[in-house]
Design an enzyme around this catalytic site. Structure first.
Site, PDB file in Angstrom:
ATOM      1  N   CYS A 274    -139.068  33.730 -21.535  1.00 53.46           N
ATOM      2  CA  CYS A 274    -138.497  32.826 -20.530  1.00 53.46           C
ATOM      3  C   CYS A 274    -139.496  32.549 -19.410  1.00 53.46           C
ATOM      4  O   CYS A 274    -139.338  31.617 -18.641  1.00 53.46           O
ATOM      5  CB  CYS A 274    -137.214  33.412 -19.974  1.00 53.46           C
ATOM      6  SG  CYS A 274    -137.417  35.093 -19.389  1.00 53.46           S
TER       7      CYS A 274
ATOM      8  N   GLU B 268    -132.086  40.512 -10.843  1.00 49.29           N
ATOM      9  CA  GLU B 268    -132.156  41.842 -11.437  1.00 49.29           C
ATOM     10  C   GLU B 268    -133.356  42.553 -10.820  1.00 49.29           C
ATOM     11  O   GLU B 268    -134.070  42.005  -9.994  1.00 49.29           O
ATOM     12  CB  GLU B 268    -132.322  41.716 -12.958  1.00 49.29           C
ATOM     13  CG  GLU B 268    -131.126  41.057 -13.626  1.00 49.29           C
ATOM     14  CD  GLU B 268    -131.216  41.035 -15.145  1.00 49.29           C
ATOM     15  OE1 GLU B 268    -132.294  40.720 -15.669  1.00 49.29           O
ATOM     16  OE2 GLU B 268    -130.195  41.333 -15.789  1.00 49.29           O
TER      17      GLU B 268
ATOM     18  N   ASN C 143    -135.186  37.207 -27.610  1.00 42.15           N
ATOM     19  CA  ASN C 143    -136.647  37.036 -27.523  1.00 42.15           C
ATOM     20  C   ASN C 143    -137.389  38.329 -27.202  1.00 42.15           C
ATOM     21  O   ASN C 143    -138.469  38.581 -27.707  1.00 42.15           O
ATOM     22  CB  ASN C 143    -137.004  35.926 -26.521  1.00 42.15           C
ATOM     23  CG  ASN C 143    -136.560  36.246 -25.123  1.00 42.15           C
ATOM     24  OD1 ASN C 143    -135.525  36.877 -24.923  1.00 42.15           O
ATOM     25  ND2 ASN C 143    -137.329  35.831 -24.147  1.00 42.15           N
TER      26      ASN C 143
ATOM     27  N   GLU D 202    -129.120  35.322 -15.915  1.00 48.64           N
ATOM     28  CA  GLU D 202    -130.567  35.082 -16.025  1.00 48.64           C
ATOM     29  C   GLU D 202    -130.745  34.065 -17.137  1.00 48.64           C
ATOM     30  O   GLU D 202    -130.537  34.397 -18.311  1.00 48.64           O
ATOM     31  CB  GLU D 202    -131.299  36.383 -16.373  1.00 48.64           C
ATOM     32  CG  GLU D 202    -131.173  37.475 -15.336  1.00 48.64           C
ATOM     33  CD  GLU D 202    -131.831  37.120 -14.014  1.00 48.64           C
ATOM     34  OE1 GLU D 202    -132.707  36.235 -13.990  1.00 48.64           O
ATOM     35  OE2 GLU D 202    -131.449  37.714 -13.000  1.00 48.64           O
TER      36      GLU D 202
HETATM   37  P1  NDP Z   1    -128.147  32.275 -25.998  1.00 49.67           P
HETATM   38  O1  NDP Z   1    -127.597  31.777 -24.716  1.00 49.67           O
HETATM   39  O2  NDP Z   1    -127.873  31.498 -27.224  1.00 49.67           O
HETATM   40  O3  NDP Z   1    -127.618  33.739 -26.306  1.00 49.67           O
HETATM   41  C1  NDP Z   1    -127.767  34.811 -25.417  1.00 49.67           C
HETATM   42  C2  NDP Z   1    -126.737  35.861 -25.735  1.00 49.67           C
HETATM   43  O4  NDP Z   1    -125.441  35.323 -25.490  1.00 49.67           O
HETATM   44  C3  NDP Z   1    -126.728  36.289 -27.188  1.00 49.67           C
HETATM   45  O5  NDP Z   1    -126.385  37.640 -27.280  1.00 49.67           O
HETATM   46  C4  NDP Z   1    -125.648  35.408 -27.766  1.00 49.67           C
HETATM   47  O6  NDP Z   1    -125.129  35.929 -28.949  1.00 49.67           O
HETATM   48  C5  NDP Z   1    -124.648  35.439 -26.641  1.00 49.67           C
HETATM   49  N1  NDP Z   1    -123.680  34.350 -26.648  1.00 49.67           N
HETATM   50  C6  NDP Z   1    -123.751  33.158 -27.279  1.00 49.67           C
HETATM   51  N2  NDP Z   1    -122.629  32.429 -27.046  1.00 49.67           N
HETATM   52  C7  NDP Z   1    -121.843  33.187 -26.235  1.00 49.67           C
HETATM   53  C8  NDP Z   1    -120.564  32.984 -25.638  1.00 49.67           C
HETATM   54  N3  NDP Z   1    -119.862  31.874 -25.828  1.00 49.67           N
HETATM   55  N4  NDP Z   1    -120.063  33.960 -24.854  1.00 49.67           N
HETATM   56  C9  NDP Z   1    -120.768  35.096 -24.627  1.00 49.67           C
HETATM   57  N5  NDP Z   1    -121.960  35.339 -25.192  1.00 49.67           N
HETATM   58  C10 NDP Z   1    -122.515  34.398 -25.977  1.00 49.67           C
HETATM   59  O7  NDP Z   1    -129.691  32.475 -25.755  1.00 49.67           O
HETATM   60  P2  NDP Z   1    -130.773  32.901 -26.812  1.00 49.67           P
HETATM   61  O8  NDP Z   1    -130.389  34.188 -27.456  1.00 49.67           O
HETATM   62  O9  NDP Z   1    -131.046  31.711 -27.671  1.00 49.67           O
HETATM   63  O10 NDP Z   1    -132.017  33.216 -25.870  1.00 49.67           O
HETATM   64  C11 NDP Z   1    -132.891  32.259 -25.443  1.00 49.67           C
HETATM   65  C12 NDP Z   1    -132.562  31.809 -24.044  1.00 49.67           C
HETATM   66  O11 NDP Z   1    -132.552  32.922 -23.160  1.00 49.67           O
HETATM   67  C13 NDP Z   1    -133.601  30.870 -23.493  1.00 49.67           C
HETATM   68  O12 NDP Z   1    -132.956  29.812 -22.830  1.00 49.67           O
HETATM   69  C14 NDP Z   1    -134.368  31.718 -22.499  1.00 49.67           C
HETATM   70  O13 NDP Z   1    -134.976  31.005 -21.474  1.00 49.67           O
HETATM   71  C15 NDP Z   1    -133.291  32.609 -21.995  1.00 49.67           C
HETATM   72  N6  NDP Z   1    -133.878  33.811 -21.407  1.00 49.67           N
HETATM   73  C16 NDP Z   1    -133.824  33.976 -20.050  1.00 49.67           C
HETATM   74  C17 NDP Z   1    -134.415  35.081 -19.456  1.00 49.67           C
HETATM   75  C18 NDP Z   1    -134.346  35.303 -17.986  1.00 49.67           C
HETATM   76  O14 NDP Z   1    -134.622  36.420 -17.569  1.00 49.67           O
HETATM   77  N7  NDP Z   1    -133.989  34.329 -17.169  1.00 49.67           N
HETATM   78  C19 NDP Z   1    -135.139  36.068 -20.269  1.00 49.67           C
HETATM   79  C20 NDP Z   1    -135.120  35.795 -21.673  1.00 49.67           C
HETATM   80  C21 NDP Z   1    -134.512  34.703 -22.209  1.00 49.67           C
HETATM   81  P3  NDP Z   1    -125.725  35.498 -30.383  1.00 49.67           P
HETATM   82  O15 NDP Z   1    -127.195  35.458 -30.270  1.00 49.67           O
HETATM   83  O16 NDP Z   1    -125.259  36.583 -31.229  1.00 49.67           O
HETATM   84  O17 NDP Z   1    -125.134  34.165 -30.661  1.00 49.67           O
END
Ligand code: NDP
Length: 481
Positions: A282, A461, A150, A248
């Site tokens: 988020c 963080e 995002n 996070e």
């Molecule tokens: P995901 O959990 O789908 O993915 C996050 C990252 O993890 C990506 O790089 C993804 O790779 C990777 N990933 C996916 N599956 C695995 C696994 N089994 N093992 C290790 N890594 C994995 O989240 P999104 O990318 O869809 O992001 C949106 C989410 O992030 C929302 O829920 C949002 O709220 C949260 N978010 C939280 C923030 C915070 O600071 N608390 C800030 C921003 C977002 P790939 O995409 O290549 O599949």
């Protein structure tokens, strides 16, 4: 078609498998570049490079490490236009937003930790005349950093910068959905002369590359930002290996509006906290609770303003709502709008796709959507939608507002609008969230602790907390007599 490459041991390299995944431009729905389909073999190469670089990097004087980080910050600033354009094309976000928020913040992250490390100190505990304890803070080792789509470069650099500043070397994975600016960052690191192996970036799928990083037996620390379900999976793999974990995760943030707020300020900020980045932040306030006496006025004004938001080409200056990040994500958001209707909600505006013309006809555009008439306990109000969709709900008392605000499994951020000082502090005190913004939103001081409670995450963080995370404290006790 442009091929993104992995950055391993100081070089841009193809994945071992030599296979690639399509990278889509969300504004057109067309494939425009190729992403390495890396796997555990690439992660192992990255780990070996990071492992080999660690002894030297971890004892590189902090002012030297600082200089590398500041150089990277300054190169990001110099390449602002190129990086912002790449971010907008890769993610679908308005170019204006990438230029004013995403890329400047990525530069700030490197600048902040490049200078922060110079001021980082550890404690000593004197036992009067008998002994003195001092705490060494030593870099943990090879850090695994995994970030979401995002705010691609913004969040990627928010992990990498403190890790490098603290003296860790890094194996990092950006989201495969938005890899382009991480790739450009690897070019920047080469230009900045960052020593080889200090930072390694492996592109590819979460289930393959992310999983290989998390389950790698010699990577002792994982910093992850993403969804709560992925976070739970990561914790289940990493915890039995006793890895240090920073998670996070998701949010479903309340925006509580009292009748005594500064109305105009509240309304204009609520437009942003609802729909900035297509609601894919988020920290967005997707559950809006409004004191009953101003509910109807707020509803009419908010709907009228939202209808004016221009959904369009992310590259146009007038666009306020660009494309959402991917087709599956668009479908997920639409399915939640259907769910809201099934749950008895009324769609006041939006609720549908927006079809643009020409090259943009297959892009993933959604009208900003406001829904009312839902109970605070229904799924629409409990689950993270992560799109340009908000609900509005009236409340009568402060207690009722707090009960609704605190009713989800999440606890990342919250927003409170009131001019009553005492109430502002009282509500902040009683809200279950890691972050409370009073009469503002997304105002960030990078020194402050950043993170959530409940299922929004574990750990913080920001500031010195991130440097604490990437270092291990070691107490040394010296007897004086
Ligand atoms: P995901 O959990 O789908 O993915 C996050 C990252 O993890 C990506 O790089 C993804 O790779 C990777 N990933 C996916 N599956 C695995 C696994 N089994 N093992 C290790 N890594 C994995 O989240 P999104 O990318 O869809 O992001 C949106 C989410 O992030 C929302 O829920 C949002 O709220 C949260 N978010 C939280 C923030 C915070 O600071 N608390 C800030 C921003 C977002 P790939 O995409 O290549 O599949």
């Amino acid at each position: 078609m442009e091929k993104i490459l992995n950055y391993i041991n100081g070089k841009l390299v193809e994945p071992v498998s030599k296979t690639y995944i399509d990278n889509y431009n969300p504004s057109t729905g067309k494939v425009y570049s190729l992403i390495p389909d890396s796997d555990e073999k690439d992660v192992e190469l990255a780990y070996q490079a990071a492992h080999a670089a660690f002894p030297e990097w971890s004892i590189t004087p902090k002012d030297k490490r600082s200089q590398y980080l500041l150089k990277i910050a300054s190169l990001i600033e110099q390449k602002l236009d190129k990086l912002a354009l790449a971010e907008s094309i890769d993610n679908g976000k308005p170019l204006k937003l990438a230029k004013s928020v995403d890329i400047p913040r990525a530069a700030s992250n490197f600048h902040f930790y490049g200078t922060g490390i110079l001021h980082y100190a550890s404690h000593s505990h004197s036992m009067e005349n008998s002994a003195i304890n001092y705490t060494l803070r030593q870099p943990v080792g090879v850090a695994g950093c995994i970030s979401p789509w995002n705010l691609p470069l913004y969040l990627f650099s928010w992990k990498i910068a403190p890790a490098l500043a603290a003296g860790c070397t890094v194996v990092a994975k950006p989201s495969e959905v938005t890899p382009m600016t991480a790739y450009l960052l690897s070019e920047i690191c080469i230009e900045a002369g960052l020593p080889v192996g200090v930072l390694n970036i492996v592109h590819g799928l979460g289930g393959k590359v992310g999983n290989a990083i998390v389950s790698h037996k010699n990577i002792p620390l994982i910093s992850f930002t993403g969804g709560t379900t992925t976070g739970a999976h990561i914790a289940s793999v990493a915890a039995p290996m006793f890895k240090k974990l920073s998670l996070e995760l998701g949010g479903k943030n309340p925006n509580i509006i009292f009748a005594d707020c500064d109305y105009e300020k509240m309304l204009s900020t609520t437009m942003l906290s609802s729909f900035a980045n297509q609601g894919q932040i988020c920290l967005c306030g997707s559950r809006i609770y409004v004191e009953k006496s101003i509910y109807e006025k707020f509803k009419n004004d908010f709907v009228a303003k939202t209808k004016q938001l221009i959904v369009g080409n992310p590259l146009d200056d007038n666009t306020r709502i660009g494309a959402v990040v991917s087709k599956p994500h668009k479908e997920k958001i639409l399915s939640y709008i259907d769910l809201a209707k099934q749950e008895g909600g009324t769609v006041l505006c939006g609720g549908h796709e927006v079809k643009l013309e020409g090259d943009l006809k297959d892009g993933y555009y959604l009208a900003p959507t406001i829904i009312e008439g839902l109970s605070h306990t229904c799924r629409t109000n409990q689950e993270e939608i992560f799109g340009p969709v908000v609900t509005i709900t009236p409340f009568e008392t402060e207690e009722q507002a707090l009960e609704m605000a605190n009713s989800t499994k999440y606890g990342l951020a919250s927003v409170v609008w009131t001019e009553n000082l005492t109430r502002a502090h009282r509500v902040a005190n009683n809200i279950h969230a890691g972050i409370v913004w009073i009469n503002c939103w997304l105002l960030r001081d990078l020194r402050t602790p950043f993170g959530g409670v409940k299922q929004s995450g574990v750990g913080r963080e920001g500031g010195f907390e991130a440097l604490d995370f990437f270092t291990e404290p070691k107490n040394v006790c010296v007897k004086l007599k």
